[in-house]
Design an enzyme around this catalytic site. Structure first.
Site, PDB file in Angstrom:
ATOM      1  N   ASP A  14       0.912  -1.237   0.173  1.00 21.60           N
ATOM      2  CA  ASP A  14      -0.024   0.115  -0.023  1.00 21.60           C
ATOM      3  C   ASP A  14       0.874   1.159  -0.067  1.00 21.60           C
ATOM      4  O   ASP A  14       0.408   2.024  -0.692  1.00 21.60           O
ATOM      5  CB  ASP A  14      -0.876   0.124   1.109  1.00 21.60           C
ATOM      6  N   ARG A  94       2.007   5.121  16.555  1.00 25.93           N
ATOM      7  CA  ARG A  94       1.657   6.273  15.527  1.00 25.93           C
ATOM      8  C   ARG A  94       1.989   7.828  16.019  1.00 25.93           C
ATOM      9  O   ARG A  94       2.457   8.413  14.975  1.00 25.93           O
ATOM     10  CB  ARG A  94       0.093   6.135  15.259  1.00 25.93           C
ATOM     11  N   ASP A 123      -5.987   3.850  13.220  1.00 24.34           N
ATOM     12  CA  ASP A 123      -4.608   4.214  12.797  1.00 24.34           C
ATOM     13  C   ASP A 123      -4.727   5.684  12.261  1.00 24.34           C
ATOM     14  O   ASP A 123      -3.763   6.577  12.452  1.00 24.34           O
ATOM     15  CB  ASP A 123      -3.650   3.258  12.265  1.00 24.34           C
ATOM     16  N   SER A 174      -4.245  -8.955   8.570  1.00 28.79           N
ATOM     17  CA  SER A 174      -3.467  -7.773   9.051  1.00 28.79           C
ATOM     18  C   SER A 174      -2.685  -7.636  10.266  1.00 28.79           C
ATOM     19  O   SER A 174      -3.363  -7.729  11.240  1.00 28.79           O
ATOM     20  CB  SER A 174      -4.695  -6.609   8.941  1.00 28.79           C
TER      21      SER A 174
HETATM   22  N1  ARG Z   1      -6.885  -2.516  17.000  1.00 27.51           N
HETATM   23  C1  ARG Z   1      -5.544  -2.337  17.415  1.00 27.51           C
HETATM   24  C2  ARG Z   1      -5.531  -0.867  17.576  1.00 27.51           C
HETATM   25  O1  ARG Z   1      -6.516  -0.101  17.209  1.00 27.51           O
HETATM   26  C3  ARG Z   1      -4.481  -2.721  16.299  1.00 27.51           C
HETATM   27  C4  ARG Z   1      -4.438  -1.974  15.104  1.00 27.51           C
HETATM   28  C5  ARG Z   1      -3.566  -2.600  14.101  1.00 27.51           C
HETATM   29  N2  ARG Z   1      -3.235  -2.042  12.972  1.00 27.51           N
HETATM   30  C6  ARG Z   1      -3.193  -2.711  11.932  1.00 27.51           C
HETATM   31  N3  ARG Z   1      -3.077  -1.804  10.692  1.00 27.51           N
HETATM   32  N4  ARG Z   1      -3.473  -3.740  11.644  1.00 27.51           N
HETATM   33  O2  ARG Z   1      -4.757  -0.261  18.139  1.00 27.51           O
END
Ligand code: ARG
Length: 398
Positions: A14, A94, A123, A174
């Site tokens: 991506d 992040r 994110d 993911s």
């Molecule tokens: N659900 C978790 C959070 O919001 C993990 C997110 C993981 N991100 C990903 N792009 N797979 O912090």
């Protein structure tokens, strides 16, 4: 419209496609930033991929120490677990990456920042709210949210534009990981009833069989040594990921409320983070006065929610950190933990400023507690309930 943007670049499909897509469709120059926050995959090859996709520059930063000291330490001190379980792995990286993007943007005179998140996750919120807090003058670009590509479209776009993307075999899950743990989503796990397949676990694959013990030493709420050896926090976390993970402990399986209103089935492995937080809470039980401890527990949920919701850079977190720091003044000491396959638990704790008073607690001859005082204390403590019972409660039926 922005002319030059700094993209948070993972090196995956991506973000690689995003480089060229932004150049072609938005007419911008792209600077790629890859950050090492302790994730499993290396950043090797990212420079070639970024420049191959058309980036004008590539920057790479080892952020592991800063990540641990400035992001993991406050979280450990706060015992912040989202919805009582999740140690906020992705939510922590992040804001740090966003901060570095802003620094790189200043260095290159860029007027925009970009990320590769989709529109369904948390994110994007964390990146963009961090940009808003740190550099409201910079334009924000979210190409992956807007281009409407399927995964096949992206692979095709990469192929026709000669963008080097590495292996693009069917991606089942993911995954996002860093020093503090690993999040695994999608695939079979989109059915909340289905057990996560054994193959999803990496950090917690059980290989150890013999029981073991380790000691974490804290100073003002932050781990400073492992088995008596003083080490930087990021090294302690890495060492415990390996040690505790090898016992198959540190997995989470939960249905979580995302900020964007979706309930989502999430699995995590965070052996080091969860062992450290277990030890930290235990040391607090020895060193934090009762009312302060109660109030801290009441604020911990709020802290976790704030971090989850992308508000790392916010006045409320600043204020909560100030409270937490005061609460940690005497959270200095050692916690001893034991490991057995699939288990990790505390077996001992000690602290120079421990509030545990042997003379008050013991039942043997050294007992200093004034037993007789309890009689009047309990009589007054229960007075209200006694009155209620006589007039309105069970006693009034007599
Ligand atoms: N659900 C978790 C959070 O919001 C993990 C997110 C993981 N991100 C990903 N792009 N797979 O912090």
């Amino acid at each position: 419209m922005a002319k030059r943007v700094v993209l948070a670049y993972s090196g995956g499909l991506d973000t690689s496609v995003a480089v060229r897509w932004m150049i072609e469709n938005l007419g911008v120059e792209v600077v790629c930033l890859s950050a090492d926050v302790g994730q499993e995959g290396t950043l090797e090859g990212n420079r070639e991929k970024a420049l191959g996709a058309g980036a004008i520059a590539y920057e790479e930063l080892d952020l592991r120490q800063e990540f641990a000291d400035d992001f993991l330490a406050p979280l450990i001190k706060a015992n912040a677990l989202y919805e009582d379980q999740y140690p906020l792995v992705s939510a922590l990286s992040r804001p740090l990456i966003a901060k570095k993007q802003v620094e790189i943007a200043r260095k290159y005179g860029a007027d925009g920042v970009a990320h590769g998140c989709t529109g369904k996750g948390n994110d994007q919120v964390r990146f963009e709210v961090s940009y808003m807090a740190l550099a409201p003058d910079l334009e924000q670009l979210a190409p992956v949210r807007n281009w409407g590509f399927t995964r096949e479209d992206s692979i095709e776009y990469a192929a026709t534009h000669g963008i080097p993307v590495g292996a693009t075999k069917e991606k089942l899950y993911s995954i996002d990981d860093n020093l503090f743990g690993r999040a695994i989503e999608c695939g079979e796990m989109e059915d909340p009833w289905a057990e996560p397949p054994a193959g999803v676990w990496k950090m917690t694959e059980r290989t150890a069989t013999e029981p073991a013990e380790f000691t974490v030493s804290f100073e003002r709420g932050v781990p400073v040594a492992l088995d008596g050896e003083v080490r930087p926090l990021f090294e302690i976390v890495i060492a415990l990921n390996h040690l505790v993970g090898s016992y198959g402990w540190g997995r989470l399986d939960m249905v979580e409320n995302r900020r964007v209103g979706i309930k989502s089935r999430e699995t995590y492995e965070a052996p080091g983070a969860l062992a450290i937080m277990l030890a930290h809470r235990d040391l607090e039980s020895l060193t934090v006065e009762r009312d302060l401890g109660r109030q801290k527990i009441a604020l911990q949920h709020r802290y976790a929610e704030l971090v989850y919701d992308g508000l790392w850079y916010s006045p409320l977190r600043d204020a909560l950190d100030a409270f937490v720091d005061v609460s940690q003044r005497h959270v200095t000491g050692d916690v001893r933990l034991r490991l057995e396959p699939n288990r990790c638990w505390v077996v001992g704790r000690r602290a120079p400023k421990s509030l545990y008073d042997y003379g008050l607690a013991t039942y043997d001859a050294a007992d200093r507690f004034r037993h007789a005082d309890s009689e009047g204390f309990v009589r007054i403590w229960g007075l209200g309930v006694q009155t209620w019972s006589d007039v309105q409660g069970p006693g009034s039926q007599r």
